[in-house]
Structures are given as structure tokens and as C-alpha cells.
Design a protein around this motif. Structure first.
Motif, PDB file in Angstrom:
ATOM      1  N   HIS A  66      -0.175   9.668  -6.731  1.00  0.00           N
ATOM      2  CA  HIS A  66      -1.134   9.313  -5.688  1.00  0.00           C
ATOM      3  C   HIS A  66      -1.392  10.408  -4.661  1.00  0.00           C
ATOM      4  O   HIS A  66      -2.314  10.281  -3.862  1.00  0.00           O
ATOM      5  N   GLY A  67      -0.562  11.433  -4.616  1.00  0.00           N
ATOM      6  CA  GLY A  67      -0.848  12.530  -3.724  1.00  0.00           C
ATOM      7  C   GLY A  67      -0.171  12.448  -2.375  1.00  0.00           C
ATOM      8  O   GLY A  67       0.830  11.753  -2.186  1.00  0.00           O
ATOM      9  N   ALA A  68      -0.771  13.156  -1.405  1.00  0.00           N
ATOM     10  CA  ALA A  68      -0.135  13.387  -0.114  1.00  0.00           C
ATOM     11  C   ALA A  68       0.076  12.116   0.695  1.00  0.00           C
ATOM     12  O   ALA A  68       0.924  12.084   1.587  1.00  0.00           O
ATOM     13  N   ASP A  69      -0.695  11.061   0.439  1.00  0.00           N
ATOM     14  CA  ASP A  69      -0.492   9.805   1.168  1.00  0.00           C
ATOM     15  C   ASP A  69       0.943   9.311   1.047  1.00  0.00           C
ATOM     16  O   ASP A  69       1.486   8.706   1.978  1.00  0.00           O
ATOM     17  N   MET A  70       1.561   9.547  -0.092  1.00  0.00           N
ATOM     18  CA  MET A  70       2.899   9.031  -0.330  1.00  0.00           C
ATOM     19  C   MET A  70       3.973   9.791   0.446  1.00  0.00           C
ATOM     20  O   MET A  70       5.127   9.380   0.477  1.00  0.00           O
ATOM     21  N   LEU A  71       3.605  10.903   1.087  1.00  0.00           N
ATOM     22  CA  LEU A  71       4.560  11.580   1.961  1.00  0.00           C
ATOM     23  C   LEU A  71       4.933  10.717   3.159  1.00  0.00           C
ATOM     24  O   LEU A  71       5.920  10.992   3.841  1.00  0.00           O
ATOM     25  N   TRP A  72       4.136   9.685   3.432  1.00  0.00           N
ATOM     26  CA  TRP A  72       4.482   8.782   4.524  1.00  0.00           C
ATOM     27  C   TRP A  72       5.724   7.966   4.216  1.00  0.00           C
ATOM     28  O   TRP A  72       6.365   7.439   5.134  1.00  0.00           O
ATOM     29  N   LEU A  73       6.080   7.846   2.951  1.00  0.00           N
ATOM     30  CA  LEU A  73       7.306   7.110   2.614  1.00  0.00           C
ATOM     31  C   LEU A  73       8.553   7.791   3.191  1.00  0.00           C
ATOM     32  O   LEU A  73       9.305   7.165   3.951  1.00  0.00           O
ATOM     33  N   PRO A  74       8.806   9.067   2.891  1.00  0.00           N
ATOM     34  CA  PRO A  74       9.983   9.689   3.506  1.00  0.00           C
ATOM     35  C   PRO A  74       9.874   9.818   5.016  1.00  0.00           C
ATOM     36  O   PRO A  74      10.892   9.732   5.718  1.00  0.00           O
ATOM     37  N   THR A 225      -2.090   2.667   3.674  1.00  0.00           N
ATOM     38  CA  THR A 225      -1.265   3.724   4.250  1.00  0.00           C
ATOM     39  C   THR A 225      -0.638   3.278   5.562  1.00  0.00           C
ATOM     40  O   THR A 225       0.572   3.423   5.785  1.00  0.00           O
ATOM     41  N   TYR A 226      -1.444   2.723   6.457  1.00  0.00           N
ATOM     42  CA  TYR A 226      -0.914   2.298   7.750  1.00  0.00           C
ATOM     43  C   TYR A 226       0.036   1.105   7.612  1.00  0.00           C
ATOM     44  O   TYR A 226       1.019   0.988   8.354  1.00  0.00           O
ATOM     45  N   SER A 227      -0.235   0.232   6.677  1.00  0.00           N
ATOM     46  CA  SER A 227       0.671  -0.889   6.444  1.00  0.00           C
ATOM     47  C   SER A 227       2.018  -0.397   5.919  1.00  0.00           C
ATOM     48  O   SER A 227       3.076  -0.898   6.303  1.00  0.00           O
ATOM     49  N   LEU A 228       1.973   0.611   5.056  1.00  0.00           N
ATOM     50  CA  LEU A 228       3.203   1.214   4.541  1.00  0.00           C
ATOM     51  C   LEU A 228       4.004   1.869   5.666  1.00  0.00           C
ATOM     52  O   LEU A 228       5.229   1.733   5.743  1.00  0.00           O
ATOM     53  N   ILE A 229       3.314   2.581   6.572  1.00  0.00           N
ATOM     54  CA  ILE A 229       3.993   3.203   7.703  1.00  0.00           C
ATOM     55  C   ILE A 229       4.687   2.143   8.553  1.00  0.00           C
ATOM     56  O   ILE A 229       5.847   2.309   8.962  1.00  0.00           O
ATOM     57  N   SER A 438      -0.140  -6.099  -1.892  1.00  0.00           N
ATOM     58  CA  SER A 438       0.742  -4.982  -2.232  1.00  0.00           C
ATOM     59  C   SER A 438       1.355  -4.326  -0.999  1.00  0.00           C
ATOM     60  O   SER A 438       2.441  -3.745  -1.076  1.00  0.00           O
ATOM     61  N   GLN A 439       0.673  -4.413   0.152  1.00  0.00           N
ATOM     62  CA  GLN A 439       1.200  -3.869   1.408  1.00  0.00           C
ATOM     63  C   GLN A 439       1.007  -4.910   2.515  1.00  0.00           C
ATOM     64  O   GLN A 439       0.074  -4.827   3.319  1.00  0.00           O
ATOM     65  N   PRO A 440       1.876  -5.912   2.589  1.00  0.00           N
ATOM     66  CA  PRO A 440       1.636  -7.038   3.501  1.00  0.00           C
ATOM     67  C   PRO A 440       2.080  -6.807   4.941  1.00  0.00           C
ATOM     68  O   PRO A 440       1.759  -7.609   5.820  1.00  0.00           O
ATOM     69  N   ALA A 441       2.824  -5.748   5.243  1.00  0.00           N
ATOM     70  CA  ALA A 441       3.457  -5.606   6.556  1.00  0.00           C
ATOM     71  C   ALA A 441       2.450  -5.598   7.701  1.00  0.00           C
ATOM     72  O   ALA A 441       2.739  -6.104   8.793  1.00  0.00           O
TER      73      ALA A 441
END
Length: 491
Positions: A66-74, A225-229, A438-441
């Protein structure tokens, strides 16, 4: 070499755990290592259990896909400890609880809240354990062509032996060792991979959609992305296997120092999965399954005996990740089951350990396999939607009532669990529904906070009678004592 690495890591875990058995004699040893763990040891153990297969394998796979968006995970998983440091770590240690349900009961003086918290601890723990077992099966299948259930069974057996042998004290030694093993297992191959990339002419990646952050992956990528953050920043404080480690510190000051060291250790580790994902995009685009990119790159880019040795090192690190996280989760889940469902004590803890491992292993063998980082992200969403509001409001807002806490746990935790169940059993979904599930937060966390606050304001008669003394205990430094209502230095 790969199989030998797995055997060595498993034997090392068992032998170190056996050493912990010599020091484990009391119930306090099994639950919280008698609250004597120093900040450096505890931080290493936290790094060991927190850096799961999702960190070791999953982040690189998601960045590859998925690319750079997933850098928000770490970033989120590390930043979550900063929130934990500021809001939770020291007061939680001062509460004197063994488990998160213990804290809920002592703060709100309600067995109903305790039972609800216990159920959520077990659900979050099992949801987190399931992908560890699935990914262990995937790794062992990749390196030996063994059936996918073998890897999960191996991890479950080693974890059960370690926890049964010495409880928290034993697991502390094992997880501290496994953090440094995982760091080495990623850092050493990265140096060789970068040298190989340099010798290959240092090719660049020309894909703006992949390299630009916050462009999102899909129609509602920005929301996701923001929900994942939000889930990663707030979910860390609600993970039972993370919180239980702060109960092992001698005092609140040591808990804060532990958190600071953890931030450094996590920051050092999380520099590397992104490099694997980026190199995978250059040399192994379209790899299936993407979670195996960390295992694939050494032989692909380096090759020869050196590539085989590096692959064996990475394989050993991956199994250390499964073992360490699974051990911490098993201890936290077993502690809750032993205290709330059984009669307590060492014997009950050992029976609970078998239950804590057997159920998620069975689910892992039957459930649909998803990306390990995706499933772990859902566990963070459930934690952020339930225990985060309970801890923040319980520690900092004296007007929180048992009715408000119960309503918030049911609504926030229930909605998040429903989204997780829908995603695992029927997903993936498309459009807005797919993004929300998939991203409920982003919607479950505000609802949980709102419900807790509103219901608490509507039920002022349900404020615990001992709230004043409880709040003083949570926020009073350990070198002070409350004597007849006046502050007085302790002798």
C-alpha cells in the motif's frame, strides 16, 4: 539453516524460562514478578512482547502493498507509548492492581464493570493471539513446506511451557532476550541489503501514488489513514499485555522511566521495517503473500551462503516475535481467567494458561487468514474503543460513575467488536461501509467517550463512595503518605 534457527530460538526461550522457574515461588511472582523489575529489564521485555509478528513481518508487507500510508503504523505504535507515559503509566502502577479488571473494580467499586472488563481483556487477547499463530504457520510453511497448522502449534506449545513454568517472572527474562534478538535479526540483514542495493546502482522507485503519504489507498483512504492513527495512538494504553507490565515496576517513577526507555527501543526497531517494504517494492513487487517480504529479500538480493544465513537469522527473529508477544498475551489473559473465572492462585493460573492458548489456536486453524498487521490493527481499535476511555476518565475525572463506565464499555467495545467480527467473517467490504468496518476507531472511540461522560453526568448517585481516596492514591507520589488528612513525608 532456517529450521535450525527456529529450533534454537524455541530452545533458548524454554531454557531461559526454566531459569525463571527457579525464582518463581509465590502468586505475586507469577502475576507481576513481585513488582521488582527494573526499568531497563522491563522496557526490554515490553519491547519484546509489543513487537509482534505484525511489527516484524506485517508492516513491511503492508508498506510493500500500500505504500507510504502504512508508515503511520510504526509511528502510531510508538507514539501510543507517549500517550501512555503522559496519561496512564504512573497512576496505573500506583493503583496496586494485578490486572486491568482489578483496576476497574477498585476505581469504580463495581463487580459488573470488572466482569465486563474481564471479557474484553480475554477477547482482545485472543484477537491478538490468533494472527500470531497464523503467521507462525505461514513462516514455517514458507521455509519447510510444513502444513500451516504446524507453526502455530509449535508457538503455542513453547509459550504454554514458558508460562506454566514461571509466570511473569519467567516471561520477563524470555521477552527481554527476544527483543534484542529481534532487533539484531532485522538490523544485520538491512546492512547487507542496502549494500546489495548500492552495488546494483541504487535504483530509485518512481511511483508517486505509492511514495506520497496521505493519498490513501482506495476511495476513502484519507479516512482510513486517520482512523488508523487514532487506533494506534489510543489503543496502546488499552492492550492488557502492555498494561500488566507496568504493574511489575517497583513504583510510579520506575513506570515512567520504563516508558521513556521503551520509546527509544521501539524507535530504533521501527526504523527498519519500512526499508524492507521499500526494497520489496523495488525487487519483489506483487509478492504473495506480502507478509513474507522480510523472509524473501535476503536470498533474493544477497544470495548464496550469506543470503541463506541472513534468511535463517530473520526466520529466527520472526519466531522470537511470535513467541514473545504470545507469551505476554497469554500471561495477561491467563491472569484474568484465573482470578475472575477460577479460584485464583498458582494452580488456577496454570489451568487458565492452557485455556488462554487453546482457544486462539483453534480459531487460528479455522478462521480466514488476513494480513497479520490488519488483524492486530483491529485489536488496537477494540482496545482504543473500550479501555482507553475507561483509563483516561477513570484516572483523571472523578465524576465517572460505574453506570457510565459500564455503558461506555458495552457501546464502544461492542461496536468495535461487531466491526471486527464483520471484517473477519464477511469482509472485505467496498465503499464507505468497507472503510468504516475495516478501520472503526474514528467513530467508535468518540462514541465510547461520549457515552461514558453523558451517562455519568446522568447518574451522579453512582459515583463510587471512596473516589476521593482512590484519586489521591492514583496521583500521590510514593514518597508521600496520607496521614489523618495531611501530607507528610514518609520516614
Amino acid at each position: 539453516m532456517n529450521l535450525a534457527a527456529v529450533v534454537i530460538v524455541a530452545l533458548a526461550a524454554v531454557l531461559i524460562g526454566a531459569f525463571g522457574l527457579r525464582l518463581s515461588r509465590t502468586t505475586s511472582d507469577f502475576y507481576v514478578a513481585s513488582r521488582t523489575v527494573t526499568p531497563l529489564w522491563n522496557a526490554s521485555a515490553i519491547g519484546g512482547e509489543y513487537l509482534s509478528g505484525a511489527s516484524f513481518l506485517g508492516i513491511a508487507g503492508l508498506i510493500l502493498t500500500h505504500g507510504a500510508d502504512m508508515l503511520w503504523l510504526p509511528v502510531g505504535w510508538t507514539g501510543g507509548y507517549l500517550v501512555l507515559l503522559v496519561l496512564v503509566s504512573a497512576p496505573l502502577r500506583r493503583s496496586g492492581a494485578y490486572t486491568l479488571p482489578d483496576f476497574a473494580e477498585s476505581r469504580l467499586e463495581s463487580m459488573a464493570v470488572r466482569r465486563t472488563a474481564s471479557v474484553l481483556v480475554v477477547l482482545i487477547g485472543w484477537l491478538y493471539l490468533m494472527p500470531q499463530f497464523q503467521s507462525a504457520g505461514l513462516v514455517l510453511q514458507t521455509i519447510t513446506n510444513a502444513p500451516v497448522w504446524v507453526g502455530g502449534l509449535v508457538v503455542a506449545l513453547v509459550v504454554a511451557v514458558n508460562v506454566l513454568s514461571g509466570g511473569m517472572r519467567s516471561i520477563t527474562f524470555v521477552q527481554a532476550f527476544q527483543y534484542w534478538l529481534k532487533l539484531t535479526a532485522l538490523a544485520v540483514p538491512v546492512l547487507f541489503l542496502l549494500l546489495a542495493w548500492r552495488q546494483d546502482g541504487a535504483p530509485e522507485l518512481h511511483d508517486p501514488a505509492w511514495t506520497q503519504p496521505l493519498t490513501g489507498d482506495g476511495e476513502y483512504g484519507l479516512y482510513s489513514t486517520y482512523s488508523l492513527i487514532l487506533a494506534t495512538f489510543l489503543g496502546t494504553m488499552g492492550l492488557p499485555h502492555v498494561l500488566v507490565r507496568f504493574y511489575t515496576n517497583p513504583d510510579g517513577r520506575a513506570a515512567r522511566r520504563t516508558t521513556l526507555v521503551v520509546l527509544s527501543l521501539l524507535g530504533a526497531f521501527y526504523l527498519m521495517p519500512g526499508i524492507y517494504g521499500w526494497l520489496g517494492r523495488l525487487y519483489a513487487p506483487g509478492l504473495e503473500p506480502p507478509d513474507t517480504v522480510v523472509l524473501t529479500l535476503p536470498s533474493l538480493m544477497v544470495g548464496g551462503t550469506a543470503g541463506d544465513l541472513l534468511t535463517a537469522l530473520v526466520t529466527g527473529g520472526a519466531f522470537a516475535a511470535f513467541l514473545s508477544t504470545s507469551s505476554g498475551l497469554t500471561v495477561s489473559v491467563a491472569g484474568v481467567i484465573a482470578q475472575d473465572l477460577l479460584k485464583g492462585g498458582v494452580r488456577a493460573f496454570r489451568v487458565a494458561t492452557l485455556l488462554a492458548v487453546a482457544v486462539p489456536l483453534g480459531l487460528a486453524l479455522q478462521a480466514r487468514a488476513l494480513s497479520i498487521a490488519d488483524v492486530v490493527g483491529l485489536a488496537f481499535a477494540v482496545a482504543a474503543s473500550s479501555f482507553c476511555p475507561l483509563l483516561v476518565l477513570g484516572i483523571w475525572w472523578r465524576r465517572l460513575t460505574s453506570a457510565g463506565a459500564l455503558a461506555g464499555l458495552f457501546v464502544g467495545g461492542g461496536l468495535a467488536c461487531a466491526a471486527v467480527l464483520a471484517q473477519i467473517t464477511g469482509g472485505p467490504y467496498g465503499g464507505l461501509v468497507g472503510a468504516l468496518v475495516s478501520q472503526p476507531a474514528a467513530w467508535t472511540v468518540p462514541i465510547a467517550f461520549l457515552v461514558m461522560v453523558v451517562v455519568s453526568l446522568l447518574t451522579p448517585g453512582r459515583i463510587p463512595k471512596g473516589v476521593a481516596r482512590t484519586m489521591v492514591r492514583l496521583h500521590t507520589p510514593e514518597n508521600l503518605a496520607l496521614d489523618r488528612g495531611d501530607w507528610r513525608p514518609r520516614d
